[in-house]
Design a protein around this motif. Sequence first.
Motif: not given
Length: 173
Positions: A16-23, A7-11, A1-4
């Motif tokens: 990436s922000l997009e994959s977190y929001q999609a989930a 990003t979101i770190t959970v547990d 992931m190029a742009n830190t």
Amino acid sequence: MANTLNTITVDGVTQSLESYQAAKSQAAKGDNSTLGKDAFLQLLVTQMKYQDPLDPQDNGEYLAQLAQFSALEQMTNVSEGLSNVSKLVGNIDTSVLVGQLSNMIGKDVQWVKETSSTDENGKTVINKETFEGKVTGVSISDGSPTVIAESGGKSYQVAIANISRIGDGMKNS
């Protein structure tokens, strides 16, 4: 992931922000429940964490949000409590009615049974038949108390609304 920054770190899992929001949106589609207090507090902490340091939000606004949420949670608790009280009162009413109906055991009772049929023109005809018998018990079916009566060697479950007469010494027809 190029742009830190996106990003979101959970547990311990960074995504990436997009994959977190999609989930999250996928999970929200399956769960139609209301926003819980833990989610609200997470949003509040996130809001505080990412606020603009040059233009911070007033602490009074945070306190107002917490007060509103607290009031909403209390109203929800009161609503659940009232629902439980309503169920309890319904059970007490049913118990009292069953107790009163128990006094009918051994008494003669008369009731009307309605049946419907279709005549040759296709119209529905309601037939009423009167029965007389002796109450042998009390039952609760689907939350409705009924009496069990015997007539002509058969046992009938009679709804309270269908009883037309109660008393000793009635003649069987």
